[in-house]
Write an enzyme that holds these catalytic residues in place. Structure first.
Site, mmCIF file in Angstrom:
data_model
loop_
_atom_site.group_PDB
_atom_site.id
_atom_site.type_symbol
_atom_site.label_atom_id
_atom_site.label_comp_id
_atom_site.label_asym_id
_atom_site.label_seq_id
_atom_site.Cartn_x
_atom_site.Cartn_y
_atom_site.Cartn_z
ATOM 1 N N CYS A 168 -10.979 -3.743 -3.454
ATOM 2 C CA CYS A 168 -9.984 -4.693 -3.983
ATOM 3 C C CYS A 168 -10.650 -6.010 -4.371
ATOM 4 O O CYS A 168 -10.202 -6.684 -5.301
ATOM 5 C CB CYS A 168 -8.866 -4.909 -2.979
ATOM 6 S SG CYS A 168 -7.781 -3.471 -2.895
ATOM 7 N N GLU A 206 -3.110 -4.580 -3.149
ATOM 8 C CA GLU A 206 -3.597 -5.450 -4.231
ATOM 9 C C GLU A 206 -3.573 -4.715 -5.569
ATOM 10 O O GLU A 206 -3.183 -5.274 -6.593
ATOM 11 C CB GLU A 206 -5.028 -5.904 -3.947
ATOM 12 C CG GLU A 206 -5.197 -6.701 -2.666
ATOM 13 C CD GLU A 206 -5.478 -5.847 -1.435
ATOM 14 O OE1 GLU A 206 -4.913 -4.743 -1.314
ATOM 15 O OE2 GLU A 206 -6.266 -6.298 -0.600
ATOM 16 N N CYS A 253 -4.158 0.739 -2.470
ATOM 17 C CA CYS A 253 -4.060 -0.533 -1.752
ATOM 18 C C CYS A 253 -2.983 -1.432 -2.356
ATOM 19 O O CYS A 253 -2.649 -1.321 -3.546
ATOM 20 C CB CYS A 253 -5.393 -1.276 -1.801
ATOM 21 S SG CYS A 253 -6.655 -0.601 -0.719
ATOM 22 N N GLU A 274 0.347 5.248 0.676
ATOM 23 C CA GLU A 274 -0.620 6.242 1.186
ATOM 24 C C GLU A 274 -0.285 7.644 0.700
ATOM 25 O O GLU A 274 0.775 7.896 0.118
ATOM 26 C CB GLU A 274 -0.642 6.182 2.722
ATOM 27 C CG GLU A 274 -1.137 4.820 3.197
ATOM 28 C CD GLU A 274 -1.413 4.760 4.690
ATOM 29 O OE1 GLU A 274 -0.917 5.625 5.449
ATOM 30 O OE2 GLU A 274 -2.137 3.816 5.093
ATOM 31 N N CYS A 333 -10.100 -5.422 1.024
ATOM 32 C CA CYS A 333 -11.246 -4.517 1.195
ATOM 33 C C CYS A 333 -12.244 -4.730 0.046
ATOM 34 O O CYS A 333 -11.956 -5.414 -0.938
ATOM 35 C CB CYS A 333 -10.768 -3.064 1.243
ATOM 36 S SG CYS A 333 -10.238 -2.405 -0.344
ATOM 37 N N ASN A 340 0.832 -1.206 0.000
ATOM 38 C CA ASN A 340 0.000 0.000 0.000
ATOM 39 C C ASN A 340 0.869 1.259 0.000
ATOM 40 O O ASN A 340 1.953 1.295 0.589
ATOM 41 C CB ASN A 340 -1.022 0.008 1.145
ATOM 42 C CG ASN A 340 -0.430 -0.216 2.523
ATOM 43 O OD1 ASN A 340 0.574 -0.899 2.679
ATOM 44 N ND2 ASN A 340 -1.052 0.368 3.525
HETATM 45 N N1 THU Z 1 -5.290 -1.454 2.558
HETATM 46 C C1 THU Z 1 -4.771 -2.245 1.559
HETATM 47 O O1 THU Z 1 -3.653 -2.015 1.095
HETATM 48 N N2 THU Z 1 -5.535 -3.273 1.077
HETATM 49 C C2 THU Z 1 -6.789 -3.599 1.558
HETATM 50 O O2 THU Z 1 -7.446 -4.481 1.008
HETATM 51 C C3 THU Z 1 -7.317 -2.907 2.740
HETATM 52 C C4 THU Z 1 -6.607 -1.656 3.137
HETATM 53 C C5 THU Z 1 -4.485 -0.333 3.063
HETATM 54 C C6 THU Z 1 -4.999 1.030 2.674
HETATM 55 C C7 THU Z 1 -4.416 1.897 3.768
HETATM 56 O O3 THU Z 1 -3.124 2.314 3.371
HETATM 57 C C8 THU Z 1 -4.295 0.974 4.962
HETATM 58 O O4 THU Z 1 -4.461 -0.347 4.473
HETATM 59 C C9 THU Z 1 -5.315 1.231 6.054
HETATM 60 O O5 THU Z 1 -6.582 1.279 5.546
#
Ligand code: THU
Length: 121
Positions: free
Chosen positions: A83, A53, A51, A42, A80, A40
């Site tokens: 994703c 994925e 994300c 940010e 999530c 991920n």
């Molecule tokens: N996140 C992912 O990378 N993949 C997911 O399927 C769920 C959430 C990340 C996004 C963010 O940087 C952190 O997790 C907290 O939400």
């Protein structure tokens, strides 16, 4: 799939997650045996966060792979909703991830996103 999830957990250590401090990693395995990693990424404008994925699938897509070309995806955490839609689009037959209780789940696209929406026609 335990080995691939453990790899995803290593990739998660390289995430850029200064706002949530929640690191996620993903590894895509293609049907011809290549692998692509993603973590991920940010952003201070939080909704722009990417994300893990999407990073990993984006790397495979950028190398020329297309839906149907991915044999498996492993993730360090349960994907999530958004994703899950991406994984569904890419028709990944086996998606493995670490559950909060520590066990590993391996699910099909329909288990990942039941009764999924598709483009009409
Ligand atoms: N996140 C992912 O990378 N993949 C997911 O399927 C769920 C959430 C990340 C996004 C963010 O940087 C952190 O997790 C907290 O939400």
């Amino acid at each position: 799939m335990k080995e691939l999830v453990e790899r995803a957990e290593e990739v998660a250590k390289r995430a850029y997650a200064p706002y949530s401090n929640y690191r996620v990693g993903a590894v895509v395995r293609t049907t011809d045996g290549r692998e692509f990693e993603g973590a991920n990424v940010e952003n201070a404008a939080y909704p722009l966060t990417q994300c893990a994925e999407k990073t990993a699938i984006g790397a495979a897509a950028s190398a020329g792979y297309r839906p149907g070309d991915l044999a498996a995806v492993a993730i360090s955490a349960s994907p999530c909703g958004g994703c899950r839609q991406w994984l569904y689009e890419w028709r990944v037959p086996a998606v493995s991830y670490r559950r909060e209780d520590g066990s590993i789940a391996t699910v099909s696209p329909d288990e990942l996103l039941p009764d999924s929406w598709n483009l009409p026609g």
